[in-house]
Design a protein around this motif. Structure first.
Motif, PDB file in Angstrom:
ATOM      1  N   UNK A 183      -9.791  -9.092  -7.156  1.00 11.75           N
ATOM      2  CA  UNK A 183      -8.347  -8.968  -7.054  1.00 11.75           C
ATOM      3  C   UNK A 183      -7.973  -8.023  -5.911  1.00 11.75           C
ATOM      4  N   UNK A 184      -8.735  -6.938  -5.734  1.00  6.33           N
ATOM      5  CA  UNK A 184      -8.422  -5.964  -4.700  1.00  6.33           C
ATOM      6  C   UNK A 184      -8.487  -6.600  -3.308  1.00  6.33           C
ATOM      7  N   UNK A 185      -9.461  -7.479  -3.080  1.00  6.93           N
ATOM      8  CA  UNK A 185      -9.576  -8.143  -1.784  1.00  6.93           C
ATOM      9  C   UNK A 185      -8.355  -9.014  -1.514  1.00  6.93           C
ATOM     10  N   UNK A 186      -7.807  -9.599  -2.568  1.00  7.14           N
ATOM     11  CA  UNK A 186      -6.614 -10.420  -2.431  1.00  7.14           C
ATOM     12  C   UNK A 186      -5.458  -9.574  -1.894  1.00  7.14           C
ATOM     13  N   UNK A 187      -5.299  -8.356  -2.439  1.00 10.30           N
ATOM     14  CA  UNK A 187      -4.257  -7.448  -1.957  1.00 10.30           C
ATOM     15  C   UNK A 187      -4.502  -7.063  -0.503  1.00 10.30           C
ATOM     16  N   UNK A 188      -5.765  -6.821  -0.167  1.00  9.00           N
ATOM     17  CA  UNK A 188      -6.105  -6.406   1.186  1.00  9.00           C
ATOM     18  C   UNK A 188      -5.762  -7.503   2.182  1.00  9.00           C
ATOM     19  N   UNK A 189      -6.124  -8.716   1.875  1.00 14.98           N
ATOM     20  CA  UNK A 189      -5.821  -9.833   2.773  1.00 14.98           C
ATOM     21  C   UNK A 189      -4.314 -10.043   2.901  1.00 14.98           C
ATOM     22  N   UNK A 190      -3.609  -9.919   1.793  1.00 13.73           N
ATOM     23  CA  UNK A 190      -2.155 -10.072   1.808  1.00 13.73           C
ATOM     24  C   UNK A 190      -1.507  -8.957   2.628  1.00 13.73           C
ATOM     25  N   UNK A 191      -1.967  -7.717   2.412  1.00 20.18           N
ATOM     26  CA  UNK A 191      -1.444  -6.585   3.172  1.00 20.18           C
ATOM     27  C   UNK A 191      -1.715  -6.752   4.667  1.00 20.18           C
ATOM     28  N   UNK A 192      -2.945  -7.175   5.008  1.00 19.03           N
ATOM     29  CA  UNK A 192      -3.292  -7.369   6.412  1.00 19.03           C
ATOM     30  C   UNK A 192      -2.392  -8.416   7.066  1.00 19.03           C
TER      31      UNK A 192
ATOM     32  N   UNK B  59       4.257  -3.439  -2.941  1.00 23.80           N
ATOM     33  CA  UNK B  59       3.302  -2.349  -3.063  1.00 23.80           C
ATOM     34  C   UNK B  59       1.940  -3.007  -3.294  1.00 23.80           C
ATOM     35  N   UNK B  60       0.966  -2.682  -2.492  1.00 23.32           N
ATOM     36  CA  UNK B  60      -0.343  -3.325  -2.587  1.00 23.32           C
ATOM     37  C   UNK B  60      -1.261  -2.501  -3.494  1.00 23.32           C
TER      38      UNK B  60
END
Length: 134
Positions: free
Chosen positions: A1-10, A48-49
């Protein structure tokens, strides 16, 4: 799930960078990359990521005047902002419980900025642009 936030934030940060660059219009070639990054970081973020569980744990600690283990200055700012928003929400809606208030804020509110430093944003931008050139 954390990687999903990272990709979305990027992806969202890269979009904010391009919008910031366009906002300078014909002056864009003469504006420093740092200035464009600064404008992108402070332009606001779609969300908020952070996971609900992590936000819940840290916001609850801050609301109870307890320290959190986070040492990153920008993440600390994010948790303080989330705490402020939750407290405001609960004042406006006295019947709301903490979990509902936090969930609503994470689901529906935009963040006032991207919570990362300029140096981190420069490195991220370089990596994202390098990836798109490959």
């Amino acid at each position: 799930m954390k990687m999903c936030f990272k990709e979305e934030r990027d992806r969202d940060f890269l979009q904010a960078y391009h919008e910031a660059l366009r906002s300078f219009g014909k002056k864009a070639p003469f504006v420093s990359r740092t200035e464009v990054i600064r404008k992108a970081l402070n332009s606001g973020s779609p969300r908020f990521y952070v996971t609900y569980e992590e936000a819940r744990r840290n916001v609850r600690r801050l609301m109870n005047n307890r320290p959190i283990s986070c040492r990153n200055r920008h993440k600390l700012e994010m948790y303080h902002e989330l705490t402020r928003l939750v407290e405001e929400y609960m004042k406006r809606k006295p019947r709301a419980v903490f979990n509902d208030a936090l969930f609503t804020i994470l689901a529906e509110y935009k963040a006032p900025r991207f919570y990362m430093g300029e140096e981190s944003a420069q490195v991220l931008l370089y990596k994202l642009q390098k990836r798109s050139w490959s």
